[in-house]
Design an enzyme around this catalytic site. Structure first.
Site, PDB file in Angstrom:
ATOM      1  N   ASP A   8       0.785  -1.250   0.000  1.00  0.00           N
ATOM      2  CA  ASP A   8       0.000   0.000   0.000  1.00  0.00           C
ATOM      3  C   ASP A   8       0.818   1.303   0.000  1.00  0.00           C
ATOM      4  OD1 ASP A   8      -1.868  -1.987   0.253  1.00  0.00           O
ATOM      5  OD2 ASP A   8      -2.754  -1.271   2.115  1.00  0.00           O
ATOM      6  N   LYS A  28      -6.849  -5.056  -3.138  1.00  0.00           N
ATOM      7  CA  LYS A  28      -7.588  -5.619  -1.998  1.00  0.00           C
ATOM      8  C   LYS A  28      -8.516  -4.568  -1.410  1.00  0.00           C
ATOM      9  CE  LYS A  28      -3.916  -4.484   1.218  1.00  0.00           C
ATOM     10  NZ  LYS A  28      -4.666  -3.478   1.993  1.00  0.00           N
ATOM     11  N   CYS A  83      -1.896  -2.829   7.634  1.00  0.00           N
ATOM     12  CA  CYS A  83      -1.816  -3.774   6.520  1.00  0.00           C
ATOM     13  C   CYS A  83      -0.523  -4.587   6.503  1.00  0.00           C
ATOM     14  CB  CYS A  83      -2.072  -3.052   5.212  1.00  0.00           C
ATOM     15  SG  CYS A  83      -3.813  -2.535   5.103  1.00  0.00           S
TER      16      CYS A  83
HETATM   17  C1  VGL Z   1      -4.582   0.583   5.710  1.00  0.00           C
HETATM   18  C2  VGL Z   1      -6.161   1.476   7.113  1.00  0.00           C
HETATM   19  C3  VGL Z   1      -7.130   1.343   6.137  1.00  0.00           C
HETATM   20  C4  VGL Z   1      -3.145   0.178   5.503  1.00  0.00           C
HETATM   21  C5  VGL Z   1      -5.533   0.428   4.725  1.00  0.00           C
HETATM   22  O1  VGL Z   1      -2.713   0.104   4.337  1.00  0.00           O
HETATM   23  O2  VGL Z   1      -2.445  -0.055   6.511  1.00  0.00           O
HETATM   24  N1  VGL Z   1      -4.909   1.092   6.904  1.00  0.00           N
HETATM   25  N2  VGL Z   1      -6.804   0.807   4.947  1.00  0.00           N
END
Ligand code: VGL
Ligand code: ZN
Length: 209
Positions: A12, A110, A155
């Site tokens: 991410d 995802k 994540c």
């Molecule tokens: C994430 C919160 C919501 C992350 C993704 O990538 O850690 N955290 N969505």
């Protein structure tokens, strides 16, 4: 010669998690050159991408009277509510512009199901719906995974914990991660949890060629 493959899973590294983004992680952008510099040490590089529909259940804006960082029970699963982030096709969902995403062998999106979040790159938050990453790694005979990216305590953490469940030799490259730390102390708690199940916490300097 190594008899199995080693995968780097880059979690991410997207505009919304970098300074200026809607769910910015402190210094989130600082890991970009660090990650670019280690990609060539792996046989397979996977880029995970948080990729939510506008109607996603994790967005506080989709719950009347709720605020970001509130917790709700969503069909029996505890869900932290977040500011809208990584909406499919929006600039905030793009990888950081300097991330070497051309070097990814696979891009794994995802959090696509509006009804359930997916912190882990392996399993949705129901802990049973597979994203397909395990099958992919298995098919390529990867037995070891290293994780990096954003966020250490969400994540990256959930992906690393699931990697161990699937039997991968698992490590997290800490200087190639940054965390949210909400609630305060959550980064430390996650590091402790990961170490307790045998996940190695490494620095980029520890990686072999
Ligand atoms: C994430 C919160 C919501 C992350 C993704 O990538 O850690 N955290 N969505
Ligand atoms: Zn998300």
């Amino acid at each position: 010669m190594k008899e199995y493959k080693k995968a780097l899973i880059v979690i991410d590294v997207q505009n919304d998690f970098c300074p200026g983004g809607s769910l910015a992680v402190n210094e989130g952008d600082e890991i970009v050159p660090v990650i670019n510099g280690i990609m060539n040490k792996f046989d397979i590089v996977i880029g995970a991408q948080d990729w939510h529909p506008e109607s996603h259940a994790s967005f506080a804006s989709n719950h009347k009277g709720k605020n970001a960082y509130d917790q709700i029970d969503s069909n029996g699963i505890m869900q932290t509510l977040w500011p809208d982030h990584c909406v499919q096709g929006m600039p905030g969902a793009d990888f950081h512009k300097d991330l070497n995403s051309k070097g990814f062998n696979l891009i794994l999106r995802k959090g696509i199901n509006s009804k359930i979040d997916s912190y882990s790159a392996f399993l949705e938050n129901d802990k049973k719906t597979e994203t397909g990453l395990h099958g992919y790694l298995d098919a390529l005979d990867a037995k070891e995974v290293c994780l990096c990216g954003l966020a250490t305590d969400y994540c990256v953490y959930y992906s690393a914990m699931d990697a161990v469940k699937y039997g991968f030799k698992t490590s997290v490259i800490l200087d190639a991660c940054r965390g949210i730390d909400v609630p305060e102390g959550s980064i430390d708690k996650c590091l402790k949890d990961m170490k307790s199940i045998g996940i190695k916490i490494l620095k980029t300097g520890d990686l072999q060629i």
